[in-house]
Design a protein around this motif. Structure first.
Motif, PDB file in Angstrom:
ATOM      1  N   ARG A   1     -11.122  -5.859  -0.382  1.00  0.00           N
ATOM      2  CA  ARG A   1     -10.325  -4.630  -0.414  1.00  0.00           C
ATOM      3  C   ARG A   1      -9.730  -4.421   0.971  1.00  0.00           C
ATOM      4  NH1 ARG A   1      -9.231  -0.755  -3.943  1.00  0.00           N
ATOM      5  NH2 ARG A   1      -8.852   1.372  -3.229  1.00  0.00           N
TER       6      ARG A   1
ATOM      7  N   GLY B   1      -6.657  -0.005   0.985  1.00  0.00           N
ATOM      8  CA  GLY B   1      -6.707   0.680  -0.295  1.00  0.00           C
ATOM      9  C   GLY B   1      -6.330  -0.172  -1.476  1.00  0.00           C
TER      10      GLY B   1
ATOM     11  N   ALA C   1       0.829  -1.206   0.000  1.00  0.00           N
ATOM     12  CA  ALA C   1       0.000   0.000   0.000  1.00  0.00           C
ATOM     13  C   ALA C   1       0.864   1.256   0.000  1.00  0.00           C
ATOM     14  CB  ALA C   1      -0.932  -0.014   1.205  1.00  0.00           C
TER      15      ALA C   1
ATOM     16  N   GLU D   1      -1.942  -1.093  -6.834  1.00  0.00           N
ATOM     17  CA  GLU D   1      -3.393  -1.055  -7.001  1.00  0.00           C
ATOM     18  C   GLU D   1      -4.070  -2.342  -6.569  1.00  0.00           C
ATOM     19  OE1 GLU D   1      -3.798  -0.115 -11.110  1.00  0.00           O
ATOM     20  OE2 GLU D   1      -2.982   1.920 -10.872  1.00  0.00           O
TER      21      GLU D   1
END
Length: 229
Positions: free
Chosen positions: A72, A75, A47, A52
């Motif tokens: 998720r 992030g 992160a 991504e």
């Protein structure tokens, strides 16, 4: 012009036989050091890099990993390659995950290692396929590879060796011709080293391979209960 890394894969499907009885109840990547699981430590690092998404292959007690991370986390989009019915070992797992990874570069981490390694140099567009190496630990004194002028080479007599840290930058395209079947990654790494295709980065900071109960306890003591290495 190269491609900046946007994704990572964590190998987390192993049974962890040498970690029994702990691994009878908890998948080894969810074992904690300093109050945080090995998986969460990896995700924190990814992160910070601005990645991504992260692909995680799951096998033994994989439902616990899905329940812990969800879709998720921090992030990052979390995607799963489910091997609960057919474990593919470290190489075969990447071949299967290539359906998600595509041909692009990715960071690879073994789910049972923990380190203060800074991945930043390996995510840039001009970085190449790279293995992270560490000085040989007591449980693996013979090492895996030589490192000469920044290039990973196969070991041979008279040449210092180092241990593969279970961390790398690789390219999905390299797995395009591989068959999706159980296979270890190690022999492929040796082939690529012999062909002069791999750079190497020697990490001399903190690193733990939490592969046995004794080594997990050593790592816990080294972390001293702190939230970080």
């Amino acid at each position: 012009m190269g491609t900046r890394v946007r994704q990572a894969m964590i190998l987390a499907a192993g049974r962890g036989e040498r970690l029994r009885p702990l691994s009878d109840y908890v998948p080894k990547p969810l074992l904690e050091l300093g109050g945080k699981s090995l998986l969460h430590r990896h995700l924190e690092g990814f992160a910070r890099l601005g990645l991504e998404r992260v692909v995680i292959n799951i096998g033994h007690l994989g439902g616990q990993i899905r329940a812990s991370l969800g879709r998720r986390c921090m992030g990052l989009d979390i995607l799963y390659s489910d091997e609960r019915d057919n474990r593919l070992e470290t190489g075969g797992a990447i071949v299967r995950a290539r359906e998600i990874l595509g041909d692009a570069p990715f960071l690879l981490a073994n789910g049972d290692v923990c380190s203060d390694f800074d991945w930043t140099p390996l995510v840039t567009a001009d970085a190449v396929e790279t293995l992270v190496l560490v000085p040989n630990p007591a449980h693996h004194p013979g090492g895996d590879f030589a490192l000469v002028n920044g290039q990973v080479q196969c070991p041979r007599a008279g040449r210092a060796t180092f241990t593969y840290a279970g961390m790398a930058r690789l390219s999905g395209a390299w797995f395009a011709e591989r068959v999706c079947a159980p296979a270890p990654l190690g022999p492929w790494l040796l082939d690529w080293a012999a062909a002069g295709l791999l750079a190497g980065w020697l990490h001399e900071g903190r690193w733990f391979d939490v592969g046995t109960v004794a080594r997990w306890r050593d790592a816990r003591r080294a972390c001293g209960g702190r939230h970080g290495l």
